[in-house]
Design a protein around this motif. Structure first.
Motif, PDB file in Angstrom:
ATOM      1  N   GLU A 267       1.122  -1.187  -0.049  1.00  9.30           N
ATOM      2  CA  GLU A 267       0.200   0.141   0.137  1.00  9.30           C
ATOM      3  C   GLU A 267       0.609   1.206  -0.212  1.00  9.30           C
ATOM      4  OE1 GLU A 267      -3.435   2.022   2.244  1.00  9.30           O
ATOM      5  OE2 GLU A 267      -2.888  -0.273   2.786  1.00  9.30           O
ATOM      6  N   LEU A 268       0.544   2.718  -0.471  1.00  4.96           N
ATOM      7  CA  LEU A 268       1.463   2.950  -0.738  1.00  4.96           C
ATOM      8  C   LEU A 268       1.496   3.840   0.275  1.00  4.96           C
ATOM      9  CD1 LEU A 268       0.196   5.407  -4.198  1.00  4.96           C
ATOM     10  CD2 LEU A 268       2.014   3.657  -3.536  1.00  4.96           C
ATOM     11  N   THR A 269       2.308   4.641   0.363  1.00  8.45           N
ATOM     12  CA  THR A 269       2.139   5.470   2.241  1.00  8.45           C
ATOM     13  C   THR A 269       1.767   7.151   2.119  1.00  8.45           C
ATOM     14  OG1 THR A 269       3.931   6.535   1.679  1.00  8.45           O
ATOM     15  CG2 THR A 269       4.305   4.557   2.936  1.00  8.45           C
ATOM     16  N   SER A 270       0.974   7.357   2.826  1.00  7.56           N
ATOM     17  CA  SER A 270       0.643   8.986   2.833  1.00  7.56           C
ATOM     18  C   SER A 270       1.214   9.947   2.148  1.00  7.56           C
ATOM     19  CB  SER A 270       0.047   9.527   3.714  1.00  7.56           C
ATOM     20  OG  SER A 270       1.065   9.326   4.918  1.00  7.56           O
ATOM     21  N   SER A 299      12.824   5.420   0.321  1.00  6.32           N
ATOM     22  CA  SER A 299      10.998   6.402   0.858  1.00  6.32           C
ATOM     23  C   SER A 299      10.246   5.814  -0.317  1.00  6.32           C
ATOM     24  CB  SER A 299      11.298   8.165   0.916  1.00  6.32           C
ATOM     25  OG  SER A 299      12.030   8.806  -0.448  1.00  6.32           O
ATOM     26  N   GLY A 300      11.253   5.536  -1.685  1.00  6.39           N
ATOM     27  CA  GLY A 300      10.525   4.550  -2.261  1.00  6.39           C
ATOM     28  C   GLY A 300       9.777   5.320  -3.715  1.00  6.39           C
ATOM     29  N   LYS A 301      10.672   5.810  -3.768  1.00  2.83           N
ATOM     30  CA  LYS A 301      10.785   7.081  -5.178  1.00  2.83           C
ATOM     31  C   LYS A 301      10.242   6.471  -6.244  1.00  2.83           C
ATOM     32  CE  LYS A 301      14.522   9.091  -4.180  1.00  2.83           C
ATOM     33  NZ  LYS A 301      14.522   8.502  -2.636  1.00  2.83           N
ATOM     34  N   THR A 302      10.474   4.861  -6.579  1.00  2.16           N
ATOM     35  CA  THR A 302      10.320   4.892  -7.744  1.00  2.16           C
ATOM     36  C   THR A 302       9.121   4.286  -8.316  1.00  2.16           C
ATOM     37  OG1 THR A 302      12.303   3.639  -7.492  1.00  2.16           O
ATOM     38  CG2 THR A 302      11.016   2.874  -9.318  1.00  2.16           C
ATOM     39  N   GLY A 449       7.261  -0.714   8.847  1.00  2.00           N
ATOM     40  CA  GLY A 449       8.130  -1.783   9.305  1.00  2.00           C
ATOM     41  C   GLY A 449       9.096  -1.673   8.952  1.00  2.00           C
ATOM     42  N   ARG A 450      10.009  -0.492   8.090  1.00  2.00           N
ATOM     43  CA  ARG A 450      11.265  -0.507   7.996  1.00  2.00           C
ATOM     44  C   ARG A 450      11.507  -0.098   9.422  1.00  2.00           C
ATOM     45  NH1 ARG A 450      12.303   1.560   2.826  1.00  2.00           N
ATOM     46  NH2 ARG A 450      11.475  -0.172   1.643  1.00  2.00           N
ATOM     47  N   LYS A 451      13.452  -1.280   9.974  1.00  2.00           N
ATOM     48  CA  LYS A 451      14.016  -0.692  10.198  1.00  2.00           C
ATOM     49  C   LYS A 451      15.074  -0.076  10.982  1.00  2.00           C
ATOM     50  CE  LYS A 451      12.088  -5.350  12.575  1.00  2.00           C
ATOM     51  NZ  LYS A 451      12.776  -6.930  11.441  1.00  2.00           N
TER      52      LYS A 451
HETATM   53  P1  ADP Z   1      14.224   5.127  -3.225  1.00  2.00           P
HETATM   54  O1  ADP Z   1      12.948   6.311  -2.751  1.00  2.00           O
HETATM   55  O2  ADP Z   1      15.260   4.655  -2.769  1.00  2.00           O
HETATM   56  O3  ADP Z   1      14.839   4.954  -4.688  1.00  2.00           O
HETATM   57  P2  ADP Z   1      13.013   2.977  -3.464  1.00  2.00           P
HETATM   58  O4  ADP Z   1      11.793   3.552  -4.895  1.00  2.00           O
HETATM   59  O5  ADP Z   1      14.091   1.236  -4.465  1.00  2.00           O
HETATM   60  O6  ADP Z   1      13.526   3.656  -2.850  1.00  2.00           O
HETATM   61  O7  ADP Z   1      12.120   1.513  -2.814  1.00  2.00           O
HETATM   62  C1  ADP Z   1      12.739   0.880  -1.987  1.00  2.00           C
HETATM   63  C2  ADP Z   1      12.127  -0.523  -1.470  1.00  2.00           C
HETATM   64  O8  ADP Z   1      10.738  -0.122  -0.567  1.00  2.00           O
HETATM   65  C3  ADP Z   1      11.614  -1.518  -3.086  1.00  2.00           C
HETATM   66  O9  ADP Z   1      11.814  -2.153  -2.922  1.00  2.00           O
HETATM   67  C4  ADP Z   1      10.626  -0.575  -3.075  1.00  2.00           C
HETATM   68  O10 ADP Z   1       9.136  -1.690  -3.929  1.00  2.00           O
HETATM   69  C5  ADP Z   1       9.564  -0.731  -1.490  1.00  2.00           C
HETATM   70  N1  ADP Z   1       8.815   0.260  -1.417  1.00  2.00           N
HETATM   71  C6  ADP Z   1       8.277   1.691  -2.395  1.00  2.00           C
HETATM   72  N2  ADP Z   1       7.055   1.935  -1.417  1.00  2.00           N
HETATM   73  C7  ADP Z   1       6.636   1.562  -0.504  1.00  2.00           C
HETATM   74  C8  ADP Z   1       5.566   0.440   0.731  1.00  2.00           C
HETATM   75  N3  ADP Z   1       4.546   1.897   0.108  1.00  2.00           N
HETATM   76  N4  ADP Z   1       5.164  -0.068   1.541  1.00  2.00           N
HETATM   77  C9  ADP Z   1       6.725  -0.674   1.297  1.00  2.00           C
HETATM   78  N5  ADP Z   1       7.153  -1.070   0.478  1.00  2.00           N
HETATM   79  C10 ADP Z   1       7.785  -0.032  -0.877  1.00  2.00           C
END
Ligand code: ADP
Ligand code: MG
Length: 688
Positions: A267-270, A299-302, A449-451
């Motif tokens: 699920e996307l973060t807010s 942080s999940g930019k991709t 859940g990230r530690k």
């Molecule tokens: P960065 O911002 O460093 O580019 P990434 O886009 O590579 O980060 O994402 C890092 C990891 O987190 C990837 O394995 C991705 O699938 C996962 N991820 C991204 N968004 C979420 C989310 N909302 N919840 C859980 N995992 C996520």
């Protein structure tokens, strides 16, 4: 000819035009980047020597560095203690005492000093056995009017072996004389008054030859302010132009978006939702989007980029994602392609290492529109890559590209929307300078859940314990990175190399484990092979250089060991650390610090204490001080001649405010009082 054109033509003249510069000297000036009269007056001192304090001889103390005035009592006496060495001594007196000046191998001075003449000297005073002495002093004949090399604050320039301080000073003096009082003031009076900025002629004069410390401070303040102001106006101007370059694409509402998001494995973060909403709004508006997405490592930019790409394709356009390394391109392709495939969206990978025939196929597919998304490296910018309808350009790890490369890709479409993503979080004020031409979105939250990665700074004495720890992690099924600052061993640098370390790890420390090696000098397909074996878990320990710094995502890797961590910048350490802590397992970062300096200790302790990229970048600025943090050149913005991004942050803030005020009243700098500003901006940004 009015005064304005006159001074312009003088400033544009070659240095040869100046008194004291002949053909050979002009070549020496060219070597330090000085070609015109204008270059000369903007060649600012690197530091100053305060020779303004004058003492009488009786006041001179051991260790003083100051000027004093005196009469030559006897001519130079010369001795020759050994072959190749001559010593010249001169006895000097004023009404209060005597002092001896000493030089080495300066025989020509015998002709210089005549008994009874009065001079001013400057140098470091020593007192030995009751005698005062000054070694190798600067000297200048006392004369009515201004003294040049003594009795004042003296500028010190970056000089070369053949271009001495005196030569540079003289030429600068001549140039200043030539333009004295004639330089046109580019900053409107209103802004100068509001921000207490001194006038340009005064400032240029006093940055070179300050009359007092206060004059110097005023001059510097103004010149730094001007430099920041121009930079900021230039960037805002690019932004204006971008936004008004014509109509941008109006992307459609995307009813399938919700379903696409639901099908994601998480699920996307807010924060991700918030940033994508900002992007979506831009995409649906006719404005051309130019947006920077900042977010900490992991942080999940991709995924945010993926959503935007999906939207672009569902609106009938093509999209592209450019990344700095093949490893990263490959990895993005592997994670993005399956998501798109489900929807019948055709995604391809284009890097320098695809075969000729594959490349031909890709180029055709992009041209005829049968390919929807292309992910790749610099190879995307090549001339023969054309699109049928490019609608969205995403650049990942923006700090590795310049403005130019970014724009080159955009040019392949008709006003496409643009997203740039950077993983080097930077303080807001700096973001405004470095990315002043962009709107900024920040993903300020990590997925749940990230530690936090546990970080320990250690030294060589801990090697065995750390190795035991690595072994236990591997036994539990995890994987390990070991990063070294060098590829190969070097005589010049005392630091661990990847080759040597891989050898040690594979034969001595862990002969029973699978050890891989990856570095920038390997062929692309070799790197790819190693990476994919690491991803599959076939390699337990990957020894590497910083090629894995950006973006690499192997969630099963839980230990990041960094050799000679003292050699890396904090932002870079943070990037490297970001390669672990990407999955469910607790992760660790081990920093081998081989330096015992206080500053290294502090930097390691920052890494141990925080996982927040924004905090780390602030600290990096603080601890590193002046120096090249990001490399402004790399960002494609003009060099700063006098302003310092770190020390002058307070001036930067004021200049940013002023730039906005100017633009608010006169968005395209068309008013007469802003004409010179506009000219200067054009000049500066054209030469980037
Ligand atoms: P960065 O911002 O460093 O580019 P990434 O886009 O590579 O980060 O994402 C890092 C990891 O987190 C990837 O394995 C991705 O699938 C996962 N991820 C991204 N968004 C979420 C989310 N909302 N919840 C859980 N995992 C996520
Ligand atoms: Mg990334």
């Amino acid at each position: 000819m009015d005064a304005g054109t006159n001074i312009k033509s003088v400033l544009g003249k070659s240095v040869r035009y100046l008194k004291g510069v002949g053909e050979s000297k002009s070549l020496l000036f060219n070597k330090i980047g000085i070609f015109t009269v204008e270059d000369v007056i903007y060649y600012f001192p690197r530091e100053y020597e305060d020779r303004s304090r004058i003492k009488s001889i009786i006041q001179l103390k051991d260790g003083d560095e100051c000027s004093f005035e005196g009469t030559v009592v006897t001519g130079i006496t010369e001795t020759r203690p050994r072959k190749g060495l001559t010593i010249q001594k001169l006895l000097i007196r004023d009404g209060t005492g005597t002092i001896i000046a000493t030089w080495y191998n300066h025989s020509f001075l015998k002709k210089t000093f005549k008994v009874g003449e009065r001079y001013v000297f400057y140098g470091k005073i020593t007192r030995k056995y009751g005698h005062l002495e000054v070694q190798n002093p600067v000297y200048e004949k006392l004369q009515a009017g201004e003294m040049k090399n003594t009795c004042r604050i003296i500028p010190i320039y970056h000089a070369t072996a053949r271009l001495t301080q005196n030569a540079i000073r003289n030429v600068i003096r001549n140039a200043l004389e030539l333009v004295e009082g004639k330089l046109e003031e580019p900053i409107p009076a209103k802004i100068r008054n509001k921000y207490y900025l001194s006038e340009l002629n005064y400032s240029i004069q006093n940055i070179h030859f300050p009359n007092s410390d206060e004059d110097f401070k005023n001059a510097r303040y103004r010149l730094v302010f001007e430099e920041f102001l121009l930079l900021q106006l230039g960037l805002l101007n690019i932004k204006n132009t971008l936004e008004n370059a014509g109509k941008g694409i109006v992307f459609k509402k995307t009813p399938d978006m919700e379903k696409f998001i639901k099908e994601l494995p998480f699920e996307l973060t807010s924060a991700q939702k918030k940033v994508f909403a900002e992007i979506e709004k831009d995409m649906e508006s006719p404005k051309i989007m130019n947006r920077l997405v900042q977010g900490d490592v992991g942080s999940g930019k991709t995924i945010v980029a993926v959503l935007a790409l999906f939207k672009a394709v569902r609106s009938g356009y093509q999209g592209t994602l450019m990344v700095p390394t093949e490893i990263l391109a490959e990895q993005h392709y592997k994670s993005i392609n399956p998501l798109m495939e489900k929807w019948g969206i055709k995604t391809v990978l284009l890097t320098g290492s695809v075969t000729k025939s594959e490349k031909k196929e890709i180029i055709e597919g992009l041209k005829d529109g049968s390919i929807d998304i292309v992910i790749g490296t610099h190879a995307l910018i090549e001339d023969n890559v054309e699109f049928k309808q490019l609608g969205l350009v995403v650049t990942d790890e923006q700090h590795r590209f310049g403005v130019r490369q970014r724009t080159a890709l955009s040019m392949k479409g008709e006003n496409p929307d643009v997203i740039v993503m950077t993983a080097t979080p930077i303080p807001r004020t700096l973001a405004l300078i470095l990315y002043g031409d962009l709107d900024i979105s920040i993903i300020d939250e990590l997925p749940p859940g990230r530690k936090p990665v546990k970080t320990y700074a250690v030294d060589e004495t801990m090697r065995t314990r750390i190795n035991n720890f690595i072994r236990r992690q591997v036994q539990e099924g995890r994987q390990v990175y070991i990063v070294c600052p060098l590829v190969e061993e070097s005589d010049a640098v005392d630091a661990k190399s990847a080759l040597e370390t891989a050898e040690r790890i594979a034969t001595k420390d862990f002969p029973d484990l699978n050890v891989g090696l990856i570095h920038g000098r390997m062929k692309p397909n070799e790197k790819e092979d190693i990476m994919s074996r690491f991803v599959k878990g076939e390699i337990n320990i990957l020894v590497s250089t910083t090629v894995i710094e950006v973006g690499v995502n192997v969630p099963n890797a839980t230990v990041m060991v960094i050799e000679n961590a003292e050699r890396f910048g904090l932002a870079q350490l943070h990037q490297l650390r970001g390669r672990v802590g990407r999955g469910e397992h607790q992760s660790y970062c081990i920093l081998y610090n081989a330096s015992d300096t206080e500053i290294a200790r502090q930097r390691m302790s920052v890494m141990e204490k925080t996982n927040d990229g924004f905090v780390i970048s602030e600290k990096d600025l603080e601890l590193r001080g002046p120096g090249d943090f990001f490399g402004t050149r790399q960002h494609g913005i003009p060099d700063l001649k006098i302003a310092n991004l770190y020390r002058d942050v307070e001036i930067l803030k004021k200049a940013q405010k002023a730039a906005l005020e100017i633009m608010e009243e006169d968005r395209f700098l068309e008013k007469p009082e802003n004409r010179l500003l506009k000219d200067k901006i054009k000049e500066k940004f054209l030469s980037v």
